[in-house]
Design a protein around this motif. Structure first.
Motif, PDB file in Angstrom:
ATOM      1  N   ILE A 107       1.917  -7.564  -2.113  1.00  0.00           N
ATOM      2  CA  ILE A 107       1.563  -7.602  -3.542  1.00  0.00           C
ATOM      3  C   ILE A 107       0.497  -6.564  -3.893  1.00  0.00           C
ATOM      4  O   ILE A 107       0.321  -6.245  -5.059  1.00  0.00           O
ATOM      5  CB  ILE A 107       1.087  -9.005  -3.984  1.00  0.00           C
ATOM      6  N   ARG A 108      -0.191  -6.023  -2.906  1.00  0.00           N
ATOM      7  CA  ARG A 108      -1.166  -4.985  -3.221  1.00  0.00           C
ATOM      8  C   ARG A 108      -0.470  -3.703  -3.665  1.00  0.00           C
ATOM      9  O   ARG A 108      -1.086  -2.814  -4.227  1.00  0.00           O
ATOM     10  CB  ARG A 108      -2.058  -4.713  -1.996  1.00  0.00           C
ATOM     11  N   LYS A 109       0.835  -3.599  -3.364  1.00  0.00           N
ATOM     12  CA  LYS A 109       1.589  -2.422  -3.790  1.00  0.00           C
ATOM     13  C   LYS A 109       2.490  -2.752  -4.974  1.00  0.00           C
ATOM     14  O   LYS A 109       3.512  -2.125  -5.188  1.00  0.00           O
ATOM     15  CB  LYS A 109       2.422  -1.887  -2.631  1.00  0.00           C
ATOM     16  N   MET A 110       2.125  -3.792  -5.728  1.00  0.00           N
ATOM     17  CA  MET A 110       2.903  -4.155  -6.916  1.00  0.00           C
ATOM     18  C   MET A 110       1.998  -4.004  -8.136  1.00  0.00           C
ATOM     19  O   MET A 110       1.168  -3.116  -8.200  1.00  0.00           O
ATOM     20  CB  MET A 110       3.431  -5.578  -6.788  1.00  0.00           C
ATOM     21  N   GLY A 111       2.141  -4.867  -9.098  1.00  0.00           N
ATOM     22  CA  GLY A 111       1.300  -4.818 -10.298  1.00  0.00           C
ATOM     23  C   GLY A 111       2.034  -4.187 -11.458  1.00  0.00           C
ATOM     24  O   GLY A 111       2.834  -3.261 -11.307  1.00  0.00           O
ATOM     25  N   GLY A 112       1.773  -4.752 -12.637  1.00  0.00           N
ATOM     26  CA  GLY A 112       2.324  -4.188 -13.865  1.00  0.00           C
ATOM     27  C   GLY A 112       3.839  -4.209 -13.945  1.00  0.00           C
ATOM     28  O   GLY A 112       4.447  -3.417 -14.654  1.00  0.00           O
ATOM     29  N   LEU A 113       4.460  -5.143 -13.255  1.00  0.00           N
ATOM     30  CA  LEU A 113       5.923  -5.151 -13.256  1.00  0.00           C
ATOM     31  C   LEU A 113       6.506  -5.912 -14.449  1.00  0.00           C
ATOM     32  O   LEU A 113       7.719  -5.962 -14.621  1.00  0.00           O
ATOM     33  CB  LEU A 113       6.439  -5.785 -11.957  1.00  0.00           C
ATOM     34  N   LYS A 114       5.608  -6.483 -15.262  1.00  0.00           N
ATOM     35  CA  LYS A 114       6.017  -7.364 -16.361  1.00  0.00           C
ATOM     36  C   LYS A 114       7.124  -6.748 -17.228  1.00  0.00           C
ATOM     37  O   LYS A 114       8.129  -7.393 -17.518  1.00  0.00           O
ATOM     38  CB  LYS A 114       4.788  -7.665 -17.205  1.00  0.00           C
ATOM     39  N   ASP A 115       6.918  -5.495 -17.624  1.00  0.00           N
ATOM     40  CA  ASP A 115       7.868  -4.899 -18.555  1.00  0.00           C
ATOM     41  C   ASP A 115       9.009  -4.183 -17.851  1.00  0.00           C
ATOM     42  O   ASP A 115      10.028  -3.895 -18.472  1.00  0.00           O
ATOM     43  CB  ASP A 115       7.137  -3.917 -19.476  1.00  0.00           C
TER      44      ASP A 115
END
Lengths: 514, 668
Positions: free
Chosen positions: B363-371
């Motif tokens: 998850i440290r290489k994720m983020g902002g996937l909402k849109d």
């Protein structure tokens, strides 16, 4: 003879036929020079032998406790030695196991054996004759003749076609079993004089013997059979013999020869000297669980696949002796089924090792990694046999081990708890082996190996089918045993009136009411 | 008709296991397309059958026993391959086949293009067969086949990527740890047989009320050992996080929705025995509460999306055990059902995230996937709300009921542990949501353009599960209000059948509502803390970790339990094996070789004796001896074919003798 039902089927002298047919095959071989032709003769002889043995199951009458397919003839008048044959629910499956595995072993040796092919095939067929003979014989002298003769082809199989250290292994095997056999011979002679001047096994099983005499006889029997099983601490010949023997030798050794010991306990120790057998039960049960745990730990430590399976045999045969000596129907029937199961599963595992040895010329786990990629069919078979060996429900070993453990639990909770721990260890050493052999990344050496061809598949598939067949429909295999096992308990209980101590042990759950 | 339909439920997937299995073994005779249609088709057929059976049971809730055939017997032990159909079985059947079907459909998209696609579906169907046997069995042995069968499929599917060493190790670990539990279960079976003389549920439970508490406790604890292994409770939970090596649909089906709940099912099924063993029951509750909290704390700091979910599964299973431990069996099954919905949803949507990021799980290489992946985001949000206990979501009803029972039964400490665990759950799930879908994108640039929403075949099951996660809890409250919903009415005959349960002994009305408010507040507090830490002030958690380094490392390293087990059990076992191996060589082999050498020396000694003493004194006869020895030595040539010839010659003579005597004796 009320104890023997003479053979009245369409195939007269069926058992004699089964004993002689392999030797006839050997004779036919003399007419051929070509090695392929010799292999074919050997294979078709063994295949015909198997086909001829199937009627034993089909015509076997499970509701009768007597010996069936009987044949009796005078052999020597004084002393009265007879040529007496017959089978019951105890020997039936062992004969079928023998006749099934021999053709499989011959196919498995097709390319693996390159030198002295004729002699090898002779040894295999003679082996088959003696094995079938042992399980059929109802006269002690006849039994002993087969029992002893069997050693020679096995000795040759290891000593001639074995690995680099074969002579050591062969001699060790020979001496160990020979030592046991001599004691057995003494027992035979003593029994002759004590049991009414007869070598008739069934008659000897009805005679009464004093307590001291029973104890002596029991331990002489024990020496002969415990070596064969092998029970802890007489197991040390087994790993060496297995490692050095060619694949076919290992399969026959593990699947049939080891059963001779357990068969001996059931055919002789229990019925002939029942009181001693019960008196010394705690010792046997202890040795059995020690074998289960000890064998499992030894298997865990092995780097050589054959040694691993050899020690797993020690562990598995511990379940067999455990089941025999808990003296209830669950235990003994479980042990009988386990004898058959061990033959199928361990036979399959040894065949698997042989197949990979032919390819990589190494039996070391470290040299055979990641086989699922290049050899998916092989890996599937290996995994199936491993899962069967660790007693997964749905496979054959589960039923056997379950029955043995239920029987043991009724007899001694402590022993049952320790034995149950054995099944955890079985999962550990087998799955660890699978993990290292079947899974992981193949090495450059194993990456290009060819998968099993049809011929090789043909040796494994029958065993795979049996693994599931027994696991899913075990009743087919248990049904012929019930009456014979009940009869065994009746025989054991014959001295009950005079021996009040035996009553307690025999009245355990599972005893058939008289 | 009823019997046939019941038997067909496991038979459908069994047939496709055979078809697909043979197809794989024989080198892919038909296409992957056919393979997956067979696979999900058979599960759907089982689902329809289960629905039909459910409808029958609705009108006639009495237990039905269906015997397929007599499996095996020895002495007075008779074991049938039989099925027991009652409301509890029906609930499990619907969950297993329903959720199972959705996950099969999802897998068609998720596993698309994988090598070994057909193999995957073979194992999945085999799992369905085993799981169905497990929940349908009418006796302990059938339960046990299913029990070990699901363990096998778990093993095969964790090791699905078998060329990954970590996957192969995780598979072995899962099986072996489960085997420890299975051994306990086996002992329980033996004890049941030794006590009752039968292994059929109906007969056993009918006599259960006559159990003395010692035996009941012994059986209950042995069963519990089995349940702990399968349901990943303390201390046997370590295999489940590692099981995440398997493909994500496997984690959803086996390691969240169905198999791991088998332990809960088993305890509920055996509640008649547990009711006679209050000490064992308390132990169930203590283990459950402790596991719920323990796993939840580890979940706080994990960075692998699937591992967070794995620890949350362990924790939620702890809640179910806690429910059993306070005698709230129906609440346990209720939570089992809602958990199946929202945890399957969470795993599958996590799979959708992983799919979008081409395999990334950190998850440290994720983020902002909402849109970027909006549907996945929404369903994940719903799943999080459900597990965190957002009001009126499915998880809220069931978790609240469990905590309420713990409190009302006076188990305040268990309640407190559960409440803290609930707080942690809400916190780490919200944290997971924020880190994955909100804030700045931390996706590596090269992976950025490949982010894509999953195909329809994956999204539809997600949406169905999301709907169930929202409204699924209502079965527990409609129509009769709390604890009088359809679900509880349906299952009531099961729990009351033995009459020992104290399920409805209390009629407190106000307290549950206050507790409900309390747990709701706890859930909201967890969410708010995460919101503050990971949305409003993202720098704070880093400072926190620095300040409380010890605690952080303890959690990050999962209390070093794996290392501890390695040192305590694995290494010593291997050493013991090696030590015994040396012992064997030195002592037993040594003894043999010793005897051997002694014999050789003896032989040498007697040779010397013979040569110098006997020959010397009896020289004349000695010469004769010499001659005989030379003759005999001819036989001992050491050549194999000579031995063989002698052997055969002897044998032929023997055989001839036999034949001769047969001839002679044949007439008699």
């Amino acid at each position: 003879m009320s104890n023997i039902i003479l053979n009245t089927t369409e195939l007269p002298h069926l058992l004699t036929l089964l004993i002689l047919l392999p030797v006839v095959g050997v004779a036919v071989m003399a007419f051929f020079k070509d090695e392929t032709a010799i292999k074919h003769v050997a294979f078709w002889t063994a295949a015909l032998e198997f086909l001829l043995s199937v009627p034993l199951y089909l015509w076997f009458e499970p509701q009768r406790s007597q010996m069936q397919f009987g044949e009796v003839a005078e052999w020597i008048t004084t002393p009265p030695v007879r040529y007496a044959l017959g089978i019951d629910g105890i020997s039936l499956w062992l004969i079928l196991l023998t006749t099934l595995l021999t053709p499989i072993c011959i196919v498995a040796s097709w390319t693996a054996i390159k030198t002295r092919v004729r002699e090898f095939m002779i040894a295999m067929l003679v082996m088959e004759t003696t094995m079938v003979g042992v399980f059929c014989a109802l006269d002690f002298v006849l039994f002993y003749v087969f029992w002893e003769t069997m050693l020679i082809p096995m000795y040759l199989l290891i000593g001639v076609w074995g690995g680099p250290n074969r002579i050591y292994a062969a001699i060790k095997f020979f001496l160990y079993t020979l030592a046991g056999s001599f004691l057995l011979l003494i027992a035979v002679i003593v029994l002759f004089f004590q049991g009414g001047h007869t070598f008739d096994i069934l008659a000897l099983s009805q005679a009464h013997y004093g307590q001291t005499m029973q104890a002596w006889l029991f331990w002489t029997f024990f020496a002969a059979f415990a070596v064969k099983v092998p029970m802890f601490p007489f197991h040390t010949w087994l790993p060496d013999a297995h490692v050095e023997a060619p694949t076919a030798g290992s399969v026959i050794l593990a699947s049939v020869l080891l059963k001779m010991g357990a068969y001996g306990f059931l055919r002789f120790s229990l019925p002939i000297v029942p009181d001693a057998a019960q008196r010394f039960t705690p010792i046997i049960l202890t040795l059995s669980v020690v074998a289960i745990i000890y064998g499992a730990y030894m298997a865990l430590a092995q780097a050589d696949l054959k040694k691993l399976i050899a020690y797993s045999s020690v562990s598995h045969m511990g379940f067999v002796t455990l089941g025999i000596f808990v003296f209830n129907a669950q235990g003994v029937e479980g042990a009988l089924l386990q004898m058959l199961n061990h033959g199928i599963t361990t036979g399959g595992l040894f065949l698997c090792v042989g197949l990979i040895y032919e390819r990589t010329h190494s039996r070391l786990i470290a040299d055979n990694g990641g086989l699922s990629k290049p050899m998916p069919r092989y890996a599937a078979c290996l995994v199936i046999f491993a899962l069967s060996s660790l007693g997964l429900p749905g496979t054959n070993n589960f039923i056997g081990e379950f029955l043995v453990l239920v029987g043991t639990f009724l007899q001694s909770k402590t022993i049952a708890v320790i034995a149950t721990l054995g099944i955890i260890l079985a999962a550990v050493y087998l799955l660890w082996m699978v993990q290292r052999v079947a899974f992981g990344v193949p090495s450059p050496k194993t990456a290009k190996l060819p998968d099993l061809n049809w011929c090789e598949m043909a040796t494994l598939v029958p065993l795979v089918i049996l693994v599931f067949w027994i696991g899913v429909f075990p009743n087919l295999f248990l049904a012929p045993m019930h009456e014979s096992v009940a009869h065994l308990f009746d025989t054991m209980a014959r001295g009950q009136q005079s021996m009040p101590t035996a009553v307690g042990l025999l009245s355990g759950a599972g005893m058939t009411a008289p | 008709m009823f019997d046939l339909v019941v038997i067909l439920i496991p038979v459908f997937p069994l047939l496709t296991v055979m078809a697909n299995g043979l197809n794989v073994m024989l080198g892919h005779r038909f296409s992957d397309e056919v393979a997956h249609r067979l696979a999900w088709g058979s599960v759907f057929a089982s689902f329809l059958c289960s629905l039909w059976v459910f409808v029958q049971i609705l009108s006639d809730p009495a237990p039905h026993t269906v015997v397929a055939y007599r499996w095996f017997f020895g002495g007075d032990l008779q074991v049938n391959l039989g099925f027991l159909i009652d409301p509890l079985t029906c609930v499990m059947l619907l969950v297993v086949t329903g959720v199972g079907f959705l996950i099969h459909v999802y897998s068609v998209g998720y596993m698309h293009g994988e090598e070994g696609f057909a193999r995957f579906f073979t194992y999945m169907n085999l799992f369905m067969v085993s799981m169905l046997l497990l929940v349908m069995g009418s006796n302990y042995v059938v339960l046990f086949i299913g029990w070990e069968g699901v363990g096998l499929c778990s093993y095969l599917l964790i090791g699905y990527y078998y060329d990954r060493v970590s996957a192969a190790q995780a598979a072995t670990k899962a099986f072996v740890v489960n085997r420890i539990g299975d051994a306990g279960f086996l002992l329980a079976i033996f004890l049941v047989f030794a006590t009752f003389g039968t292994l059929d549920y109906t007969d056993v439970f009918a006599q259960a009320s006559r159990l003395d508490s010692g035996t009941a406790t012994a059986i209950a604890i042995c069963l519990l050992i089995g349940a702990i292994g399968k349901s990943a409770q303390l201390p046997l939970y370590t295999w489940l996080p590692d099981a995440m090596e398997g493909p994500t649909p496997v984690s959803a089906l086996i390691h969240a929705a169905t198999m791991v709940t088998a332990g809960v099912y088993m305890v509920v099924r055996n509640h008649a025995i547990y009711d006679m063993a209050p000490d064992a029951l308390l132990l169930v509750g203590v283990i459950g509460a402790a596991t719920a909290l323990f796993a939840a704390t580890i979940g706080l700091v994990q960075t692998d999306i699937k591992r967070v979910l794995a620890y949350s599964t362990v924790s939620q299973l702890g809640f179910m055990f806690l429910a059993c431990g306070v005698g709230a069996y129906i609440a346990a099954i209720f939570h089992l059902v809602t958990h199946a919905f929202f945890k399957a949803l969470l795993f599958l949507s996590a799979g959708s995230v992983i799919h979008a990021l081409s395999g990334e799980q950190d998850i440290r290489k994720m983020g902002g996937l909402k849109d970027r992946i909006p549907v996945t985001h929404w369903v994940f949000l719903i799943g999080t709300a459900a597990i965190a206990g957002f009001p009126f979501m499915s998880g809220w009803w069931s978790k609240d009921e469990i905590l309420g029972h713990a409190f009302v039964h006076g188990r305040y400490i268990l309640w407190l542990l559960g409440a803290i665990a609930a707080f942690c759950t809400s916190f780490y799930m919200s944290r997971l949501l924020y880190i994955t879908f909100y804030g700045e994108s931390r996706v590596p640039h090269e992976a950025e353009p490949h982010i894509h929403e999953s195909p329809q075949v994956m999204l539809i099951p997600l949406v169905v599960l999301a709907v169930l996660s929202v409204i699924g809890g209502l079965i527990g409250v409609i129509p009769g209000g709390m604890e009088n919903g359809a679900f509880h009415q349906f299952l009531k005959p099961i729990v009351l059948s033995t009459g020992a349960g104290g399920e409805e002994a209390h009629d407190v009305h106000l307290l549950p509502y206050m507790l409900m408010v309390a747990t709701t507040l706890i859930g909201v507090a967890g969410w708010f803390t995460a919101h503050y830490f990971y949305y409003l002030r993202p720098a704070v958690p880093v400072q926190f970790a620095e300040q409380m380094r010890g605690a952080y490392m303890l959690l990050l390293n999962k209390y070093w339990v794996d290392e501890l087990y390695q040192k305590l059990f694995v290494e010593p076992s291997k050493s013991l094996g090696r030590a015994l191996d040396r012992f064997d060589t030195v002592v037993f082999d040594g003894a043999v070789v010793g005897v051997w050498k002694a014999t050789e020396m003896g032989a040498a000694g007697s040779t010397w004796f013979e040569k110098y003493v006997i020959y010397g004194s009896l020289n004349v006869i000695g010469y004769g001896n010499h001659l005989a020895a030379r003759l005999l030595r001819q036989l001992q040539s050491g050549l194999v074919h000579h031995y063989a010839t002698i052997l055969i010659a002897g044998f032929v003579i023997l055989v001839n003798l036999i034949v001769l005597f047969l001839w002679v004796g044949g007439g008699s």
